[in-house]
Design an enzyme around this catalytic site. Structure first.
Site, PDB file in Angstrom:
ATOM      1  N   LYS A 177       0.851  -1.199   0.000  1.00  0.00           N
ATOM      2  CA  LYS A 177       0.000   0.000   0.000  1.00  0.00           C
ATOM      3  C   LYS A 177       0.885   1.247   0.000  1.00  0.00           C
ATOM      4  O   LYS A 177       1.671   1.464   0.919  1.00  0.00           O
ATOM      5  CB  LYS A 177      -0.919  -0.006   1.228  1.00  0.00           C
ATOM      6  CG  LYS A 177      -1.772   1.253   1.386  1.00  0.00           C
ATOM      7  CD  LYS A 177      -2.711   1.156   2.598  1.00  0.00           C
ATOM      8  CE  LYS A 177      -3.470   2.457   2.843  1.00  0.00           C
ATOM      9  NZ  LYS A 177      -4.303   2.428   4.052  1.00  0.00           N
ATOM     10  N   LYS A 203     -10.486  12.338   8.745  1.00  0.00           N
ATOM     11  CA  LYS A 203      -9.985  11.875  10.041  1.00  0.00           C
ATOM     12  C   LYS A 203      -9.939  13.051  11.022  1.00  0.00           C
ATOM     13  O   LYS A 203      -9.826  14.200  10.608  1.00  0.00           O
ATOM     14  CB  LYS A 203      -8.560  11.326   9.875  1.00  0.00           C
ATOM     15  CG  LYS A 203      -8.458   9.981   9.190  1.00  0.00           C
ATOM     16  CD  LYS A 203      -7.010   9.526   9.121  1.00  0.00           C
ATOM     17  CE  LYS A 203      -6.875   8.209   8.386  1.00  0.00           C
ATOM     18  NZ  LYS A 203      -7.521   7.080   9.077  1.00  0.00           N
ATOM     19  N   ARG A 218      -8.007  -0.617   0.879  1.00  0.00           N
ATOM     20  CA  ARG A 218      -8.544  -1.784   0.181  1.00  0.00           C
ATOM     21  C   ARG A 218      -8.957  -1.440  -1.237  1.00  0.00           C
ATOM     22  O   ARG A 218      -8.942  -2.295  -2.121  1.00  0.00           O
ATOM     23  CB  ARG A 218      -9.688  -2.391   1.014  1.00  0.00           C
ATOM     24  CG  ARG A 218     -10.820  -1.433   1.298  1.00  0.00           C
ATOM     25  CD  ARG A 218     -11.657  -1.853   2.505  1.00  0.00           C
ATOM     26  NE  ARG A 218     -10.995  -1.567   3.786  1.00  0.00           N
ATOM     27  CZ  ARG A 218     -11.513  -1.856   4.970  1.00  0.00           C
ATOM     28  NH1 ARG A 218     -12.686  -2.444   5.056  1.00  0.00           N
ATOM     29  NH2 ARG A 218     -10.846  -1.559   6.066  1.00  0.00           N
ATOM     30  N   ASP A 255     -12.567   6.704   4.061  1.00  0.00           N
ATOM     31  CA  ASP A 255     -11.316   6.456   4.777  1.00  0.00           C
ATOM     32  C   ASP A 255     -10.874   4.992   4.675  1.00  0.00           C
ATOM     33  O   ASP A 255      -9.759   4.653   5.031  1.00  0.00           O
ATOM     34  CB  ASP A 255     -11.483   6.872   6.243  1.00  0.00           C
ATOM     35  CG  ASP A 255     -10.161   7.062   6.960  1.00  0.00           C
ATOM     36  OD1 ASP A 255      -9.113   7.060   6.270  1.00  0.00           O
ATOM     37  OD2 ASP A 255     -10.174   7.212   8.195  1.00  0.00           O
ATOM     38  N   ASP A 314      -2.912   9.973   4.045  1.00  0.00           N
ATOM     39  CA  ASP A 314      -4.301   9.557   4.222  1.00  0.00           C
ATOM     40  C   ASP A 314      -5.017  10.481   5.197  1.00  0.00           C
ATOM     41  O   ASP A 314      -4.970  10.292   6.404  1.00  0.00           O
ATOM     42  CB  ASP A 314      -4.336   8.107   4.732  1.00  0.00           C
ATOM     43  CG  ASP A 314      -5.772   7.600   4.919  1.00  0.00           C
ATOM     44  OD1 ASP A 314      -6.700   8.276   4.424  1.00  0.00           O
ATOM     45  OD2 ASP A 314      -5.935   6.527   5.530  1.00  0.00           O
TER      46      ASP A 314
HETATM   47  N1  BES Z   1      -4.442   4.065   6.934  1.00  0.00           N
HETATM   48  C1  BES Z   1      -5.596   3.790   7.703  1.00  0.00           C
HETATM   49  C2  BES Z   1      -5.338   2.741   8.777  1.00  0.00           C
HETATM   50  C3  BES Z   1      -4.653   3.230  10.026  1.00  0.00           C
HETATM   51  C4  BES Z   1      -5.301   4.067  10.914  1.00  0.00           C
HETATM   52  C5  BES Z   1      -3.394   2.774  10.328  1.00  0.00           C
HETATM   53  C6  BES Z   1      -4.668   4.460  12.081  1.00  0.00           C
HETATM   54  C7  BES Z   1      -2.771   3.169  11.484  1.00  0.00           C
HETATM   55  C8  BES Z   1      -3.395   4.008  12.363  1.00  0.00           C
HETATM   56  C9  BES Z   1      -6.715   3.256   6.818  1.00  0.00           C
HETATM   57  O1  BES Z   1      -6.771   3.777   5.551  1.00  0.00           O
HETATM   58  C10 BES Z   1      -7.988   3.619   7.501  1.00  0.00           C
HETATM   59  O2  BES Z   1      -8.262   4.776   7.607  1.00  0.00           O
HETATM   60  N2  BES Z   1      -8.731   2.616   7.923  1.00  0.00           N
HETATM   61  C11 BES Z   1      -9.949   2.840   8.620  1.00  0.00           C
HETATM   62  C12 BES Z   1     -10.920   1.788   8.166  1.00  0.00           C
HETATM   63  C13 BES Z   1     -12.325   2.027   8.642  1.00  0.00           C
HETATM   64  C14 BES Z   1     -12.907   3.260   8.002  1.00  0.00           C
HETATM   65  C15 BES Z   1     -13.157   0.804   8.301  1.00  0.00           C
HETATM   66  C16 BES Z   1      -9.683   2.749  10.107  1.00  0.00           C
HETATM   67  O3  BES Z   1      -8.879   1.911  10.527  1.00  0.00           O
HETATM   68  O4  BES Z   1     -10.259   3.540  10.853  1.00  0.00           O
HETATM   69 ZN    ZN Z   2      -4.997   4.475   4.794  1.00  0.00          ZN
HETATM   70 MN    MN Z   3      -7.896   5.612   5.518  1.00  0.00          MN
END
Ligand code: BES
Ligand code: ZN
Ligand code: MN
Length: 498
Positions: free
Chosen positions: A267, A279, A353, A349, A272
């Protein structure tokens, strides 16, 4: 750093600093014993006077010991002799590395690997290099006035008990150096901020790596190439960004062309912000690390080339930013992935995937022997496993065993998580083939379940590195994980581990 191997009497080697081990209760391994004798027992007396008990990871720098050629001596606690396994040894190596890096030592002679322990010499040498390189690593390329150590550690010689051990140490050194180079590359890319490390920057770095190795070739797919391939999921994430997305493909050819390759997907989300599902502000800077999976697979390919491994390897890095914008994905939007499956983007967010699913479909064309994707995919994985283990998801028992073993062997561990079909219903959508999120529970598993729908054509494993790719707090920064795990796995697959 320059690494060498030498045999001989530790007491008689000229060096800036001789490094020896000390067990609990000041029991001395053979190399330290020889040094103690040469000093007429001064080593043991000094250790006693300083109250140095040999606990794992304690160190003591001694000056002006009589009867030895070394200018200084670093005693490193190894704990109970009977309990010295690879894990304890790595802890001791780490402490030795920090003591040398901060101790104004330019060249060191390390006798820690000169004794027979339960850990093979080759693995010891590999782990030692990893620990030393970790200790000397600095990221100051963006400081206007860098303050490098006045006396940097530049030369390390490992002392071997005999010629056989010396050969094993040399192999371990070569592996350790390659792993460390790959790890350093991954750390540097991870630590760069989002305004520097854009998808375009990542692509340029991939090209730069490839210039160093004849067996490496890089191809970068642009937006229009991705549009032609129908990568609607990946491109939808990039819609909110001013930076053009890239699909970086690195080909390493170390085996005949007909040999099916291993594929690593990483990835490469260079920042992000969450997109329209923005966020919260706190700690959002950490989302510059959201490309650490991409950086790790680039580092693993570089290590593979450096080791000249006899296998074919492809690294695929889908790279984009995820930002809010008038043109960005909106919650409820439905996009069509390259596989033809449609996705309802209920949360913008959950973008990792979306870029990974098109990369998975893309790599079908390589007819891979196995595919491993590496991604900072879910905060839920951090909740589940913390910062010690990466989440490992696969239904392939062989891959699971191999990747878990590679993690154990390098101390870069993964932990198996379930990937049962029972969870798949959570991704049901009323309007598309699937949603990109699946409710509040089992977030890390749901992320993996989503990817599994795109990985049916080959043996596949997913590593969620959200908890392991970087550190927060005082020593914040990218860790370069899971480069050690990946390279160890590649070594195994290449039949190069003994
Ligand atoms: N890059 C983030 C995952 C992440 C978040 C890694 C915090 C490390 C610390 C990913 O893209 C993301 O935002 N995932 C969401 C998924 C959710 C919306 C189902 C998450 O983990 O909140
Ligand atoms: Zn991410
Ligand atoms: Mn994200």
């Amino acid at each position: 750093m320059d690494y060498h191997v030498r045999t001989g009497d530790p007491a008689r080697q000229a060096t800036g600093c001789l490094v020896v081990g000390v067990h609990s209760d000041r029991k001395l391994p053979a190399a330290a014993q020889a040094v103690d004798q040469a000093t007429g027992g001064a080593l043991k007396r000094q250790l006693t006077r300083a109250g140095f008990d040999g606990a794992t990871g304690k160190t003591l720098m001694l000056h002006e010991l009589p009867g030895i050629a070394a200018q200084r001596l670093l005693a490193v606690g190894l704990g109970d002799a009977g309990k010295l396994d690879a894990k304890a040894q790595r802890k001791a190596y780490g402490a030795a590395g920090r003591a040398l890096a901060t101790g104004s030592v330019a060249d060191a002679l390390v006798a820690l690997t000169a004794d027979r322990t339960s850990v093979p010499a080759r693995a010891s040498a590999r782990d030692l290099v990893a620990s030393l390189e970790e200790a000397v690593y600095r990221f100051d390329q963006l400081k206007s006035k860098a303050t490098p150590p006045k006396v940097p550690l530049t030369r390390v010689t490992l002392l071997a008990a005999d010629r056989t051990a010396a050969n094993a140490l040399r192999r371990g050194l070569a592996e350790g150096a390659a792993i460390a180079a790959g790890t350093r590359l991954a750390k540097d890319l991870g630590n760069l901020p989002g305004n520097v490390c854009t998808p375009t920057h990542l692509a340029a770095e991939a090209r730069k790596i490839a210039r160093g190795w004849r067996k490496l070739r890089v191809e970068v797919l642009e937006q229009k190439d991705m549009a032609r391939l129908g990568m609607g999921a990946l491109l939808s994430v990039a819609r909110g960004s001013r930076q053009p997305p890239k699909l970086i493909v690195m080909h390493y050819r170390g085996a005949p062309p007909r040999t099916s390759p291993l594929v690593l997907i990483g990835k490469g989300l260079t920042f992000d912000a969450g997109g329209i599902s923005l966020k919260p502000a706190a700690d959002m800077d950490q989302m510059k690390y959201d490309m650490c999976g991409g950086a790790a697979v680039m580092g693993a390919v570089a290590a593979c080339a450096q080791l000249d491994l006899p296998l074919n390897l492809v690294a695929v890095v889908p790279s984009s930013e995820n930002l809010p914008d008038g043109n960005a994905n909106k919650p409820g939007d439905i996009v069509t992935s390259m596989s033809g499956q449609t996705i309802e983007v209920l949360n913008t967010d959950a973008e990792g995937r979306l870029i990974l699913c098109d990369a998975l479909t893309y790599c079908e064309r390589f007819k891979p022997a196995a595919v491993v994707d590496v991604a900072t995919l879910t905060g839920a994985c951090v909740v589940a496993l913390g910062h010690h283990a990466s989440g490992l998801f696969t239904t392939d028992e062989t891959l699971a065993a191999e990747l878990l073993a590679a993690g154990e062997q390098t101390g870069d561990r993964g932990w198996r998580m379930p990937l049962w079909d029972d969870y798949q219903d959570q991704l049901d959508s009323n309007f598309a083939d699937m949603a990109n999120i699946g409710g509040k529970s089992a977030g890390a598993i749901i992320g993996a379940c989503f990817l599994a729908r795109y990985a049916k054509a080959f043996p596949w494993a997913h590593l969620d590195i959200a908890g392991t790719a970087w550190r927060t707090g005082n020593d914040k920064g990218a860790t370069g994980r899971p480069v050690p795990l990946l390279v160890q796995w590649l070594l195994q697959r290449a039949g190069a581990t003994g």
